[in-house]
Each structure stands twice: as structure tokens, then as C-alpha cells.
Scaffold this motif. Structure first.
Motif, PDB file in Angstrom:
ATOM      1  N   ASN A  58       0.822  -1.212   0.000  1.00 38.00           N
ATOM      2  CA  ASN A  58       0.000   0.000   0.000  1.00 38.00           C
ATOM      3  C   ASN A  58       0.853   1.259   0.000  1.00 38.00           C
ATOM      4  O   ASN A  58       0.455   2.273  -0.552  1.00 38.00           O
ATOM      5  CB  ASN A  58      -0.925   0.037   1.224  1.00 38.00           C
ATOM      6  CG  ASN A  58      -2.013  -0.995   1.151  1.00 38.00           C
ATOM      7  OD1 ASN A  58      -2.359  -1.472   0.082  1.00 38.00           O
ATOM      8  ND2 ASN A  58      -2.549  -1.352   2.296  1.00 38.00           N
ATOM      9  N   VAL A  59       1.999   1.196   0.642  1.00 38.29           N
ATOM     10  CA  VAL A  59       2.871   2.365   0.751  1.00 38.29           C
ATOM     11  C   VAL A  59       4.003   2.277  -0.260  1.00 38.29           C
ATOM     12  O   VAL A  59       4.278   3.222  -0.981  1.00 38.29           O
ATOM     13  CB  VAL A  59       3.429   2.505   2.180  1.00 38.29           C
ATOM     14  CG1 VAL A  59       4.404   3.663   2.270  1.00 38.29           C
ATOM     15  CG2 VAL A  59       2.295   2.681   3.179  1.00 38.29           C
ATOM     16  N   ASP A  60       4.662   1.147  -0.315  1.00 35.48           N
ATOM     17  CA  ASP A  60       5.771   0.930  -1.244  1.00 35.48           C
ATOM     18  C   ASP A  60       5.391  -0.197  -2.200  1.00 35.48           C
ATOM     19  O   ASP A  60       5.346  -1.355  -1.808  1.00 35.48           O
ATOM     20  CB  ASP A  60       7.034   0.566  -0.468  1.00 35.48           C
ATOM     21  CG  ASP A  60       8.247   0.371  -1.360  1.00 35.48           C
ATOM     22  OD1 ASP A  60       8.091   0.334  -2.599  1.00 35.48           O
ATOM     23  OD2 ASP A  60       9.349   0.251  -0.826  1.00 35.48           O
ATOM     24  N   PRO A  61       5.114   0.128  -3.464  1.00 35.46           N
ATOM     25  CA  PRO A  61       4.698  -0.905  -4.430  1.00 35.46           C
ATOM     26  C   PRO A  61       5.719  -2.025  -4.615  1.00 35.46           C
ATOM     27  O   PRO A  61       5.364  -3.126  -5.008  1.00 35.46           O
ATOM     28  CB  PRO A  61       4.528  -0.120  -5.738  1.00 35.46           C
ATOM     29  CG  PRO A  61       4.426   1.304  -5.350  1.00 35.46           C
ATOM     30  CD  PRO A  61       5.137   1.447  -4.044  1.00 35.46           C
ATOM     31  N   ASP A  62       6.969  -1.749  -4.306  1.00 31.25           N
ATOM     32  CA  ASP A  62       8.017  -2.764  -4.438  1.00 31.25           C
ATOM     33  C   ASP A  62       8.166  -3.618  -3.184  1.00 31.25           C
ATOM     34  O   ASP A  62       8.994  -4.534  -3.152  1.00 31.25           O
ATOM     35  CB  ASP A  62       9.359  -2.109  -4.768  1.00 31.25           C
ATOM     36  CG  ASP A  62       9.319  -1.411  -6.124  1.00 31.25           C
ATOM     37  OD1 ASP A  62       8.618  -1.917  -7.021  1.00 31.25           O
ATOM     38  OD2 ASP A  62       9.974  -0.361  -6.264  1.00 31.25           O
ATOM     39  N   GLY A  63       7.409  -3.307  -2.140  1.00 31.08           N
ATOM     40  CA  GLY A  63       7.461  -4.098  -0.917  1.00 31.08           C
ATOM     41  C   GLY A  63       8.669  -3.818  -0.056  1.00 31.08           C
ATOM     42  O   GLY A  63       9.033  -4.635   0.782  1.00 31.08           O
ATOM     43  N   GLY A  64       9.295  -2.675  -0.237  1.00 32.78           N
ATOM     44  CA  GLY A  64      10.467  -2.319   0.571  1.00 32.78           C
ATOM     45  C   GLY A  64      10.111  -2.028   2.013  1.00 32.78           C
ATOM     46  O   GLY A  64       8.945  -2.098   2.417  1.00 32.78           O
ATOM     47  N   GLU A  65      11.105  -1.703   2.802  1.00 33.11           N
ATOM     48  CA  GLU A  65      10.870  -1.394   4.213  1.00 33.11           C
ATOM     49  C   GLU A  65      10.267   0.000   4.360  1.00 33.11           C
ATOM     50  O   GLU A  65      10.620   0.919   3.627  1.00 33.11           O
ATOM     51  CB  GLU A  65      12.178  -1.465   4.996  1.00 33.11           C
ATOM     52  CG  GLU A  65      12.670  -2.865   5.201  1.00 33.11           C
ATOM     53  CD  GLU A  65      13.793  -2.927   6.208  1.00 33.11           C
ATOM     54  OE1 GLU A  65      13.866  -3.941   6.902  1.00 33.11           O
ATOM     55  OE2 GLU A  65      14.582  -1.972   6.319  1.00 33.11           O
ATOM     56  N   ILE A  66       9.345   0.103   5.317  1.00 32.68           N
ATOM     57  CA  ILE A  66       8.714   1.385   5.612  1.00 32.68           C
ATOM     58  C   ILE A  66       8.738   1.623   7.118  1.00 32.68           C
ATOM     59  O   ILE A  66       8.807   0.691   7.913  1.00 32.68           O
ATOM     60  CB  ILE A  66       7.264   1.455   5.093  1.00 32.68           C
ATOM     61  CG1 ILE A  66       6.388   0.385   5.750  1.00 32.68           C
ATOM     62  CG2 ILE A  66       7.222   1.353   3.576  1.00 32.68           C
ATOM     63  CD1 ILE A  66       4.902   0.571   5.522  1.00 32.68           C
ATOM     64  N   ASP A  67       8.665   2.890   7.491  1.00 29.68           N
ATOM     65  CA  ASP A  67       8.564   3.261   8.896  1.00 29.68           C
ATOM     66  C   ASP A  67       7.141   3.007   9.371  1.00 29.68           C
ATOM     67  O   ASP A  67       6.180   3.343   8.688  1.00 29.68           O
ATOM     68  CB  ASP A  67       8.904   4.738   9.086  1.00 29.68           C
ATOM     69  CG  ASP A  67      10.340   5.059   8.709  1.00 29.68           C
ATOM     70  OD1 ASP A  67      11.181   4.140   8.753  1.00 29.68           O
ATOM     71  OD2 ASP A  67      10.615   6.222   8.378  1.00 29.68           O
ATOM     72  N   ILE A  68       7.018   2.403  10.553  1.00 23.43           N
ATOM     73  CA  ILE A  68       5.715   2.057  11.120  1.00 23.43           C
ATOM     74  C   ILE A  68       5.352   3.002  12.260  1.00 23.43           C
ATOM     75  O   ILE A  68       4.287   3.600  12.269  1.00 23.43           O
ATOM     76  CB  ILE A  68       5.717   0.603  11.644  1.00 23.43           C
ATOM     77  CG1 ILE A  68       6.056  -0.381  10.523  1.00 23.43           C
ATOM     78  CG2 ILE A  68       4.401   0.263  12.332  1.00 23.43           C
ATOM     79  CD1 ILE A  68       5.055  -0.436   9.402  1.00 23.43           C
ATOM     80  N   ALA A  69       6.236   3.096  13.248  1.00 21.24           N
ATOM     81  CA  ALA A  69       5.961   3.915  14.433  1.00 21.24           C
ATOM     82  C   ALA A  69       7.263   4.454  14.989  1.00 21.24           C
ATOM     83  O   ALA A  69       8.337   3.881  14.779  1.00 21.24           O
ATOM     84  CB  ALA A  69       5.240   3.095  15.501  1.00 21.24           C
ATOM     85  N   TRP A  70       7.146   5.557  15.709  1.00 19.15           N
ATOM     86  CA  TRP A  70       8.294   6.165  16.378  1.00 19.15           C
ATOM     87  C   TRP A  70       7.870   6.445  17.807  1.00 19.15           C
ATOM     88  O   TRP A  70       6.901   7.158  18.059  1.00 19.15           O
ATOM     89  CB  TRP A  70       8.691   7.437  15.664  1.00 19.15           C
ATOM     90  CG  TRP A  70       9.869   8.168  16.219  1.00 19.15           C
ATOM     91  CD1 TRP A  70      10.975   7.650  16.820  1.00 19.15           C
ATOM     92  CD2 TRP A  70      10.067   9.581  16.190  1.00 19.15           C
ATOM     93  NE1 TRP A  70      11.844   8.649  17.159  1.00 19.15           N
ATOM     94  CE2 TRP A  70      11.320   9.844  16.784  1.00 19.15           C
ATOM     95  CE3 TRP A  70       9.315  10.648  15.709  1.00 19.15           C
ATOM     96  CZ2 TRP A  70      11.831  11.137  16.927  1.00 19.15           C
ATOM     97  CZ3 TRP A  70       9.829  11.936  15.843  1.00 19.15           C
ATOM     98  CH2 TRP A  70      11.066  12.163  16.437  1.00 19.15           C
TER      99      TRP A  70
END
Length: 117
Positions: A58-70
């Protein structure tokens, strides 16, 4: 100098910092969304960032790592909880004054899909 009933302004020791990281990583095992991915915890400023592969794409079409929470320690044992606004590319404060347990419960259950998108 620490006075009775007062908290020191000294930075946390490495042992305390390591314990917080371990507590966050352990809590992520009980999350309700995307249980098959392996999120990781890394230092971000004065706090901890949860990073995970984006398998929903949904965020990265390539399925890479994304930030979730800080999670950022505030005062008197309380924490600030942020979610990543991926469209604007910034952190959005979701809650303040939570204990670490409360913040992690919110990230792991995530009924409004604020974190695990």
C-alpha cells in the motif's frame, strides 16, 4: 545530583536504552497485523523507530521497508507515540503521556490501521 522524589536530567544509561529496545522488539511479536513479516527496531533521535517490510504494498509498491511507528521517551516514564504519514513524508503525533506498555499495545493492536498499513 538526584534528590528524593526528583528525576535526574542525566541521559539514560546504555543498559536502560538496551532494555527499551528489547521490550519494543518483544512486544512486536504479539501484533495483530502482518504477523509473517519481521519488523525491526532502530534508534531514531531520542527514541525508537519500528521499521517493517511493506508486504501489503500500500505504501511501497516494491514491498520495501517502511517506517511504522516512532516512540520517544517524554518525561516521568511517559512516551510520545507517532505514526508515519507516508504521503507527507513526516511523523504524526498520535498520543502523548502513554506508558511504554500502553504505546506498544496501541501499535500492536492498531484497530484504526494508523501504523500497519
Amino acid at each position: 545530583m538526584i534528590q528524593a522524589g526528583r528525576r535526574s536530567d542525566a541521559p539514560p544509561t546504555a543498559a536502560v536504552v538496551g532494555i527499551d529496545s528489547a521490550r519494543i522488539a518483544r512486544a512486536l511479536r504479539r501484533r495483530e497485523r502482518y504477523k509473517y513479516v519481521r519488523p525491526r527496531v532502530e534508534r531514531e533521535g531520542a527514541g525508537w523507530k519500528i521499521v517493517s517490510p511493506n508486504c501489503s504494498r500500500n505504501v511501497d509498491p516494491d514491498g520495501g521497508e517502511i517506517d511504522i511507528a516512532w516512540l520517544v521517551p517524554a518525561n516521568e516514564g511517559h512516551w510520545l507515540l507517532h505514526a508515519r504519514d507516508h504521503e507527507r513524508g513526516c511523523w504524526e503525533l498520535k498520543a502523548a503521556g502513554l506508558t511504554l506498555v500502553q504505546a506498544l499495545d496501541r501499535v500492536c493492536s492498531d484497530p484504526l490501521r494508523e501504523f500497519w498499513q
